[in-house]
Write a protein that holds these residues in place. Structure first.
Motif, PDB file in Angstrom:
ATOM      1  N   ILE C  13       0.856  -1.189   0.000  1.00 42.63           N
ATOM      2  CA  ILE C  13       0.000   0.000   0.000  1.00 42.63           C
ATOM      3  C   ILE C  13       0.887   1.232   0.000  1.00 42.63           C
ATOM      4  CG2 ILE C  13      -1.796   1.245   1.263  1.00 42.63           C
ATOM      5  CD1 ILE C  13      -2.552  -1.697   2.316  1.00 42.63           C
ATOM      6  N   LEU C  14       1.005   1.851  -1.177  1.00 44.73           N
ATOM      7  CA  LEU C  14       1.872   3.005  -1.408  1.00 44.73           C
ATOM      8  C   LEU C  14       1.103   4.316  -1.265  1.00 44.73           C
ATOM      9  CD1 LEU C  14       3.384   1.696  -4.734  1.00 44.73           C
ATOM     10  CD2 LEU C  14       4.743   2.155  -2.695  1.00 44.73           C
ATOM     11  N   GLY C  15       1.823   5.388  -0.993  1.00 39.17           N
ATOM     12  CA  GLY C  15       1.177   6.689  -0.990  1.00 39.17           C
ATOM     13  C   GLY C  15       2.084   7.731  -0.363  1.00 39.17           C
ATOM     14  N   GLU C  26      -5.199  -1.057   7.721  1.00 45.63           N
ATOM     15  CA  GLU C  26      -5.886  -1.593   8.894  1.00 45.63           C
ATOM     16  C   GLU C  26      -7.296  -2.060   8.544  1.00 45.63           C
ATOM     17  OE1 GLU C  26      -3.346   1.573  11.410  1.00 45.63           O
ATOM     18  OE2 GLU C  26      -5.475   1.476  11.931  1.00 45.63           O
ATOM     19  N   MET C  27      -7.976  -1.307   7.706  1.00 45.72           N
ATOM     20  CA  MET C  27      -9.327  -1.699   7.287  1.00 45.72           C
ATOM     21  C   MET C  27      -9.308  -3.018   6.510  1.00 45.72           C
ATOM     22  SD  MET C  27     -11.866   0.219   4.641  1.00 45.72           S
ATOM     23  CE  MET C  27     -11.025  -0.674   3.308  1.00 45.72           C
ATOM     24  N   LEU C  28      -8.373  -3.135   5.561  1.00 41.41           N
ATOM     25  CA  LEU C  28      -8.254  -4.375   4.784  1.00 41.41           C
ATOM     26  C   LEU C  28      -7.878  -5.545   5.703  1.00 41.41           C
ATOM     27  CD1 LEU C  28      -6.290  -3.127   1.612  1.00 41.41           C
ATOM     28  CD2 LEU C  28      -8.710  -3.721   1.718  1.00 41.41           C
ATOM     29  N   ALA C  29      -6.988  -5.292   6.672  1.00 36.94           N
ATOM     30  CA  ALA C  29      -6.533  -6.351   7.578  1.00 36.94           C
ATOM     31  C   ALA C  29      -7.682  -6.877   8.435  1.00 36.94           C
ATOM     32  CB  ALA C  29      -5.398  -5.825   8.461  1.00 36.94           C
ATOM     33  N   ARG C  30      -8.501  -5.977   8.983  1.00 36.00           N
ATOM     34  CA  ARG C  30      -9.624  -6.379   9.843  1.00 36.00           C
ATOM     35  C   ARG C  30     -10.584  -7.331   9.126  1.00 36.00           C
ATOM     36  NH1 ARG C  30     -10.309  -3.610  14.575  1.00 36.00           N
ATOM     37  NH2 ARG C  30      -9.048  -1.718  14.788  1.00 36.00           N
ATOM     38  N   VAL C  88      -1.318  -9.428   9.455  1.00 37.22           N
ATOM     39  CA  VAL C  88      -0.199  -8.559   9.821  1.00 37.22           C
ATOM     40  C   VAL C  88      -0.146  -7.299   8.950  1.00 37.22           C
ATOM     41  CG1 VAL C  88       2.315  -8.425  10.070  1.00 37.22           C
ATOM     42  CG2 VAL C  88       1.121 -10.574  10.583  1.00 37.22           C
ATOM     43  N   VAL C  89      -0.022  -6.154   9.631  1.00 43.53           N
ATOM     44  CA  VAL C  89       0.267  -4.886   8.959  1.00 43.53           C
ATOM     45  C   VAL C  89       1.703  -4.487   9.289  1.00 43.53           C
ATOM     46  CG1 VAL C  89      -0.237  -2.400   8.948  1.00 43.53           C
ATOM     47  CG2 VAL C  89      -2.117  -4.056   8.900  1.00 43.53           C
ATOM     48  N   CYS C 121       4.835 -15.757   1.600  1.00 48.60           N
ATOM     49  CA  CYS C 121       4.121 -15.514   2.861  1.00 48.60           C
ATOM     50  C   CYS C 121       2.824 -16.320   2.937  1.00 48.60           C
ATOM     51  CB  CYS C 121       3.832 -14.025   2.990  1.00 48.60           C
ATOM     52  SG  CYS C 121       3.092 -13.578   4.556  1.00 48.60           S
ATOM     53  N   ARG C 122       2.593 -16.985   4.081  1.00 46.48           N
ATOM     54  CA  ARG C 122       1.434 -17.852   4.211  1.00 46.48           C
ATOM     55  C   ARG C 122       0.322 -17.253   5.062  1.00 46.48           C
ATOM     56  NH1 ARG C 122       4.462 -23.169   5.740  1.00 46.48           N
ATOM     57  NH2 ARG C 122       2.446 -23.625   6.678  1.00 46.48           N
ATOM     58  N   PHE C 123       0.428 -15.985   5.403  1.00 45.62           N
ATOM     59  CA  PHE C 123      -0.661 -15.307   6.117  1.00 45.62           C
ATOM     60  C   PHE C 123      -0.953 -13.967   5.428  1.00 45.62           C
ATOM     61  CE2 PHE C 123       3.372 -14.569   8.440  1.00 45.62           C
ATOM     62  CZ  PHE C 123       3.489 -13.205   8.334  1.00 45.62           C
ATOM     63  N   PRO C 124      -2.130 -13.394   5.664  1.00 47.87           N
ATOM     64  CA  PRO C 124      -2.460 -12.093   5.048  1.00 47.87           C
ATOM     65  C   PRO C 124      -1.509 -11.007   5.555  1.00 47.87           C
ATOM     66  CG  PRO C 124      -4.432 -13.171   5.884  1.00 47.87           C
ATOM     67  CD  PRO C 124      -3.278 -13.947   6.426  1.00 47.87           C
ATOM     68  N   LEU C 125      -0.900 -10.315   4.619  1.00 51.18           N
ATOM     69  CA  LEU C 125       0.143  -9.336   4.947  1.00 51.18           C
ATOM     70  C   LEU C 125      -0.133  -8.029   4.199  1.00 51.18           C
ATOM     71  CD1 LEU C 125       2.957  -8.701   6.238  1.00 51.18           C
ATOM     72  CD2 LEU C 125       3.993  -9.723   4.208  1.00 51.18           C
ATOM     73  N   PHE C 126      -0.058  -6.921   4.932  1.00 49.99           N
ATOM     74  CA  PHE C 126      -0.342  -5.597   4.367  1.00 49.99           C
ATOM     75  C   PHE C 126       0.835  -4.693   4.680  1.00 49.99           C
ATOM     76  CE2 PHE C 126      -4.149  -7.880   5.305  1.00 49.99           C
ATOM     77  CZ  PHE C 126      -4.903  -7.724   4.155  1.00 49.99           C
ATOM     78  N   VAL C 127       1.635  -4.400   3.662  1.00 51.05           N
ATOM     79  CA  VAL C 127       2.852  -3.616   3.854  1.00 51.05           C
ATOM     80  C   VAL C 127       2.609  -2.184   3.376  1.00 51.05           C
ATOM     81  CG1 VAL C 127       5.297  -3.397   3.275  1.00 51.05           C
ATOM     82  CG2 VAL C 127       4.279  -5.674   3.521  1.00 51.05           C
ATOM     83  N   VAL C 128       2.828  -1.245   4.282  1.00 51.04           N
ATOM     84  CA  VAL C 128       2.649   0.178   3.977  1.00 51.04           C
ATOM     85  C   VAL C 128       4.003   0.769   3.579  1.00 51.04           C
ATOM     86  CG1 VAL C 128       2.101   2.420   5.031  1.00 51.04           C
ATOM     87  CG2 VAL C 128       0.684   0.410   5.541  1.00 51.04           C
ATOM     88  N   ALA C 129       4.029   1.570   2.524  1.00 49.86           N
ATOM     89  CA  ALA C 129       5.279   2.212   2.095  1.00 49.86           C
ATOM     90  C   ALA C 129       5.001   3.604   1.546  1.00 49.86           C
ATOM     91  CB  ALA C 129       5.971   1.373   1.026  1.00 49.86           C
TER      92      ALA C 129
END
Lengths: 179, 179, 179
Positions: C13-15, C26-30, C88-89, C121-129
């Motif tokens: 997730i770039l911006g 966080e919204m996507l992770a929930r 994980v975020v 990766c074997r779990f949902p992962l949300f990387v912010v950059a």
């Protein structure tokens, strides 16, 4: 019979410097009506700004009424509400944040008030704003605070707008659309 | 009978630093032919630039002919026009603006000439450019002028190109497409 | 019979600053589960950073477990792998680059290791950059190197991720999608 509902677009037009934001806002506004109003938040405090303002005014042409609202933006929009069908461009949100910051106003309160007006706005409204957060972190604390406030306000306005556009090189990327 | 028209894509590939612009331009160019030309606007004026240029040249591989055109970009493209079917990458527009600015050339005239060439270009052309207007307003006047000129030129080229792409993290967002 | 495969999204997730990256992550992770983990790369080295960190933590709410990993990010993600179904975020990649740079670590090796973990990766992962390359070229060499390293790492992660999003004004632009 379904009544004909007047179109009432509320746009946030984001982009960098010289990305064609103002020109795109003016083009979209002209398609909505003839009672054209340009609300400028810029203040001609130095020769460079004076030149920019004069350049923009000349480029728009004579069929626009210009209003200056460096601080009292919501009040200015409120006064325009009394007209039958105004079409309004606000240019731009980011200079407004600068003005509020330098005058030590409560930016969060002012932003909430503007977002509230925008969400209920009964005339076509085109708000121009700079995206300023895509470079490296600024050295000084005031620039960082400005960047944070401008970004936060963009988020508030984007949530209230019916359409959001991101401009690059004069071309629009549609980011939000409710129609 | 409808004649077979040779494909003649003219791309503007925008993006930030290290967004994958050059790599994407080279990949698109390779798909268009084998007479590959790389027109570099960079000048190796210091060791840091030398390293960048050498790195880029090594990454491209030996099947490209490299031409240096820090100022005389339109002339260089004109000479390539005499070949049967050249495929050309220009990298990048933004350094060209810097060079014109430092050499005190008429940037608006040069930009108009390039946009004119681009609109009539008879070979596949891939122009790389930086988007530099999405950070906070620079402190010094020269940087602000550079930012304005670079943005204006991007708009001119985007209008003349058949396709415009905005790169982020190595991935393309299609902004304009005429096919 | 086709087995039911658990969804395993890996997002980059770039911006820019204040573009709504963390909130969107966080919204996507929930939506992916209840065992919520927030891996922070920030270090509270000064009062301004302390305030930012406290603000973010309060905004997330109490149902997140926070882990601090200013340098040992891959190790931290490895430990979370032992849980049945963590969500994980990582917030954010760009501060991690800063930390690696200041501690004189091998950023390319660390980035390759992270990209490798991400791809498998074997779990949902949300990387912010952060996207930091869209302003004018920074004055000092360290800032330029940081910008280059951050951009390169974003490209590596984007290639490894299943989805890439570019945020502006709190709104997502989908840049890559494998579903």
């Amino acid at each position: 019979m379904r009544p004909q509902v007047p179109a009432n677009p509320v746009y946030l037009i984001l982009g960098g410097a010289r990305s064609g934001k103002s020109g795109h806002a003016e083009m979209l506004a002209r398609a909505e009506g003839n009672d054209l109003h340009y609300v400028a938040t810029a203040q001609a405090l130095d020769p460079e700004m004076e030149t920019r303002i004069a350049h923009h005014r000349a480029a728009r042409g004579p069929d626009w009424q210009t209003h200056e609202a460096p601080i009292a933006l919501v009040e200015c929009l409120g006064q325009l509400s009394s007209r039958p069908r105004p079409v309004v461009v606000v240019d731009c949100l980011t200079l407004w944040v600068t003005n509020l910051l330098l005058a030590d106003h409560d930016i969060e309160a002012a932003g909430a008030q503007l977002a509230d007006f925008t969400a209920k706005c009964r005339f076509p409204l085109f708000v121009v704003a700079n995206e300023v957060g895509l470079g490296i972190v600024p050295d000084n604390a005031l620039a960082r605070r400005f960047r944070d406030e401008a970004g936060r306000l963009n988020q508030q306005l984007a949530a209230a707008a019916s359409s959001v556009i991101f401009m690059t090189a004069g071309l629009p990327i549609q980011v939000k659309s409710t129609s």
